[in-house]
Design a protein around this motif. Structure first.
Motif, PDB file in Angstrom:
ATOM      1  N   TYR A  15      13.212  54.613  -7.961  1.00 16.14           N
ATOM      2  CA  TYR A  15      12.895  53.450  -8.495  1.00 16.14           C
ATOM      3  C   TYR A  15      11.953  53.335  -9.497  1.00 16.14           C
ATOM      4  O   TYR A  15      11.037  54.128  -9.512  1.00 16.14           O
ATOM      5  CB  TYR A  15      12.773  52.336  -7.625  1.00 16.14           C
ATOM      6  N   LEU A  16      12.067  52.532 -10.502  1.00 16.00           N
ATOM      7  CA  LEU A  16      11.194  52.221 -11.659  1.00 16.00           C
ATOM      8  C   LEU A  16      10.710  50.808 -11.829  1.00 16.00           C
ATOM      9  O   LEU A  16      11.354  50.045 -11.621  1.00 16.00           O
ATOM     10  CB  LEU A  16      12.031  52.528 -12.935  1.00 16.00           C
ATOM     11  N   ARG A  17       9.567  50.647 -12.197  1.00 21.16           N
ATOM     12  CA  ARG A  17       8.857  49.553 -12.682  1.00 21.16           C
ATOM     13  C   ARG A  17       8.723  49.411 -14.126  1.00 21.16           C
ATOM     14  O   ARG A  17       8.660  50.569 -14.793  1.00 21.16           O
ATOM     15  CB  ARG A  17       7.226  49.615 -11.987  1.00 21.16           C
ATOM     16  N   VAL A  18       9.016  48.369 -14.625  1.00 23.70           N
ATOM     17  CA  VAL A  18       9.160  48.270 -16.169  1.00 23.70           C
ATOM     18  C   VAL A  18       7.667  47.799 -16.479  1.00 23.70           C
ATOM     19  O   VAL A  18       7.154  46.544 -16.486  1.00 23.70           O
ATOM     20  CB  VAL A  18       9.950  46.987 -16.495  1.00 23.70           C
ATOM     21  N   ILE A  19       6.960  48.801 -17.264  1.00 28.36           N
ATOM     22  CA  ILE A  19       5.811  48.624 -17.834  1.00 28.36           C
ATOM     23  C   ILE A  19       5.864  47.558 -19.279  1.00 28.36           C
ATOM     24  O   ILE A  19       4.968  46.780 -19.454  1.00 28.36           O
ATOM     25  CB  ILE A  19       4.964  49.650 -18.082  1.00 28.36           C
ATOM     26  N   GLU A  20       6.927  48.035 -19.975  1.00 29.89           N
ATOM     27  CA  GLU A  20       6.915  47.191 -21.190  1.00 29.89           C
ATOM     28  C   GLU A  20       8.515  47.130 -21.295  1.00 29.89           C
ATOM     29  O   GLU A  20       9.646  48.086 -21.251  1.00 29.89           O
ATOM     30  CB  GLU A  20       6.536  48.183 -22.717  1.00 29.89           C
ATOM     31  N   GLU A  21       9.011  45.795 -21.684  1.00 28.93           N
ATOM     32  CA  GLU A  21      10.432  45.706 -21.789  1.00 28.93           C
ATOM     33  C   GLU A  21      11.003  46.281 -22.978  1.00 28.93           C
ATOM     34  O   GLU A  21      10.322  46.308 -23.753  1.00 28.93           O
ATOM     35  CB  GLU A  21      10.536  44.189 -21.425  1.00 28.93           C
ATOM     36  N   GLY A  22      12.353  46.626 -22.983  1.00 24.77           N
ATOM     37  CA  GLY A  22      12.633  47.102 -24.188  1.00 24.77           C
ATOM     38  C   GLY A  22      14.346  47.203 -23.875  1.00 24.77           C
ATOM     39  O   GLY A  22      14.830  46.914 -22.772  1.00 24.77           O
ATOM     40  N   THR A  23      14.932  47.977 -24.765  1.00 17.06           N
ATOM     41  CA  THR A  23      16.366  48.151 -24.741  1.00 17.06           C
ATOM     42  C   THR A  23      16.661  49.607 -24.380  1.00 17.06           C
ATOM     43  O   THR A  23      15.783  50.513 -24.904  1.00 17.06           O
ATOM     44  CB  THR A  23      17.161  47.739 -26.094  1.00 17.06           C
ATOM     45  N   ILE A  24      17.742  49.812 -23.766  1.00 17.43           N
ATOM     46  CA  ILE A  24      18.255  51.149 -23.506  1.00 17.43           C
ATOM     47  C   ILE A  24      19.680  51.255 -23.843  1.00 17.43           C
ATOM     48  O   ILE A  24      20.496  50.319 -23.555  1.00 17.43           O
ATOM     49  CB  ILE A  24      17.690  51.824 -21.991  1.00 17.43           C
TER      50      ILE A  24
ATOM     51  N   ILE B 206      12.118  55.095 -22.264  1.00 15.79           N
ATOM     52  CA  ILE B 206      13.697  55.400 -22.443  1.00 15.79           C
ATOM     53  C   ILE B 206      14.163  54.171 -23.397  1.00 15.79           C
ATOM     54  O   ILE B 206      13.805  53.214 -23.240  1.00 15.79           O
ATOM     55  CB  ILE B 206      14.282  54.944 -21.137  1.00 15.79           C
ATOM     56  N   GLY B 207      14.530  54.609 -24.679  1.00 15.81           N
ATOM     57  CA  GLY B 207      14.686  53.803 -25.757  1.00 15.81           C
ATOM     58  C   GLY B 207      13.543  53.058 -26.319  1.00 15.81           C
ATOM     59  O   GLY B 207      12.374  53.824 -26.534  1.00 15.81           O
ATOM     60  N   THR B 208      13.390  51.795 -26.076  1.00 14.23           N
ATOM     61  CA  THR B 208      11.873  51.190 -26.393  1.00 14.23           C
ATOM     62  C   THR B 208      11.374  50.685 -25.046  1.00 14.23           C
ATOM     63  O   THR B 208      10.531  49.851 -25.107  1.00 14.23           O
ATOM     64  CB  THR B 208      12.419  49.935 -27.246  1.00 14.23           C
ATOM     65  N   ALA B 209      11.940  50.764 -23.979  1.00 15.70           N
ATOM     66  CA  ALA B 209      11.431  50.393 -22.597  1.00 15.70           C
ATOM     67  C   ALA B 209      10.431  51.563 -22.303  1.00 15.70           C
ATOM     68  O   ALA B 209      10.313  52.600 -22.347  1.00 15.70           O
ATOM     69  CB  ALA B 209      12.426  50.168 -21.926  1.00 15.70           C
ATOM     70  N   LEU B 210       9.391  51.056 -21.532  1.00 17.70           N
ATOM     71  CA  LEU B 210       8.511  51.841 -20.926  1.00 17.70           C
ATOM     72  C   LEU B 210       8.619  51.544 -19.332  1.00 17.70           C
ATOM     73  O   LEU B 210       8.430  50.630 -18.776  1.00 17.70           O
ATOM     74  CB  LEU B 210       6.980  51.905 -21.161  1.00 17.70           C
ATOM     75  N   VAL B 211       8.777  52.727 -18.558  1.00 18.01           N
ATOM     76  CA  VAL B 211       8.832  52.466 -17.085  1.00 18.01           C
ATOM     77  C   VAL B 211       8.214  53.433 -16.408  1.00 18.01           C
ATOM     78  O   VAL B 211       7.464  54.652 -16.893  1.00 18.01           O
ATOM     79  CB  VAL B 211      10.438  52.567 -16.711  1.00 18.01           C
ATOM     80  N   GLU B 212       7.975  53.413 -14.892  1.00 19.20           N
ATOM     81  CA  GLU B 212       7.055  54.184 -14.110  1.00 19.20           C
ATOM     82  C   GLU B 212       7.748  54.174 -12.868  1.00 19.20           C
ATOM     83  O   GLU B 212       8.179  53.177 -12.159  1.00 19.20           O
ATOM     84  CB  GLU B 212       5.579  53.169 -14.070  1.00 19.20           C
ATOM     85  N   VAL B 213       7.474  55.379 -12.278  1.00 21.01           N
ATOM     86  CA  VAL B 213       8.286  55.647 -11.021  1.00 21.01           C
ATOM     87  C   VAL B 213       7.376  55.260  -9.773  1.00 21.01           C
ATOM     88  O   VAL B 213       6.187  55.225  -9.933  1.00 21.01           O
ATOM     89  CB  VAL B 213       8.389  57.266 -10.949  1.00 21.01           C
TER      90      VAL B 213
END
Length: 233
Positions: free
Chosen positions: A145-154, A106-113
């Motif tokens: 809920y989502l865990r942040v794998i790679e921080e980024g902007t949305i 999402i945007g530059t962030a990578l998240v995991e369910v």
């Protein structure tokens, strides 16, 4: 799949009968890009850190498709983005199709369910309905809920791209059903425990269920065990 709105709130204290309750559930939409970090979205915070937030519940996403369903069921027309306390109001990501362990850009962030959302009394406060958390949970329309794998902007309007699916996993709605509606399904609990991305809290609840039933359980993955210990779970 699309991010319709980013919603945040700092904790505030409100009156609840004779008590004062501090909560961050009153999310409001924000404009522009926001950083998504390991434990929350920029400008957002949780009041109850024992039950909310943390690495495995850093971001809460809720499908916009459910807004119309709840508006009809409750005969209301006053909903706005963030209505259910979500950080991300999303489109095209329903609990029946999204699986624990799916990863999204999402945007530059990578998240995991990581898990379904479990509502508490603060959602009742937000909705002005004492029995709403029970109805919300029973519906299966809980978001996740989502865990942040790679921080980024949305930002609102960002596309949501699935970069890793977890076909061997279970859908969010099925995991929710196993946890709350079919507690005697021990084989289902075993299937849930095979999901490496499942949050420590939910993993330990399923493990406890199997232990109490005298059923064998798989060992907790090493990375998850460390997080559980750090969280005091």
């Amino acid at each position: 799949m699309r991010l319709l709105s980013v919603n945040v709130s700092l904790p505030r204290t409100i009156g609840q009968g004779k008590k004062a309750v501090t909560t961050g559930i009153f999310k409001e939409p924000v404009t522009g890009r926001r950083w998504v970090r390991a434990r929350n979205v920029e400008g957002d915070a949780q009041a109850d850190l024992e039950n909310h937030g943390g690495k495995f519940k850093a971001v809460y996403a809720y499908p916009f498709e459910h807004y119309a369903e709840w508006a009809k069921a409750l005969d209301r027309d006053d909903f706005s983005y963030g209505q259910f306390g979500e950080n991300c109001t999303v489109e095209g990501l329903l609990e029946e199709g999204v699986r624990i362990g799916d990863r999204f850009r999402i945007g530059t962030a990578l998240v995991e369910v990581t898990q379904p959302r479990v509502p508490c009394f603060k959602l009742a406060m937000k909705m002005g309905l004492e029995d709403f958390p029970k109805r919300f949970l029973a519906s299966g329309h809980t978001g996740f809920y989502l865990r942040v794998i790679e921080e980024g902007t949305i930002a609102a309007g960002d596309a949501i791209l699935c970069v890793k699916s977890a076909p061997e996993s279970l859908a969010v709605r099925e995991v929710n059903r196993l946890m709350f509606q079919v507690k005697a399904d021990l084989e289902g609990a075993k299937r849930a425990l095979k999901i490496e991305a499942l949050s420590p809290g939910w993993r330990m609840a399923f493990e406890k269920r199997l232990v109490e039933a005298g059923a064998p359980i798989s060992s907790l993955p090493a990375w998850n065990r460390e997080e559980a210990a750090a969280a005091g779970l």
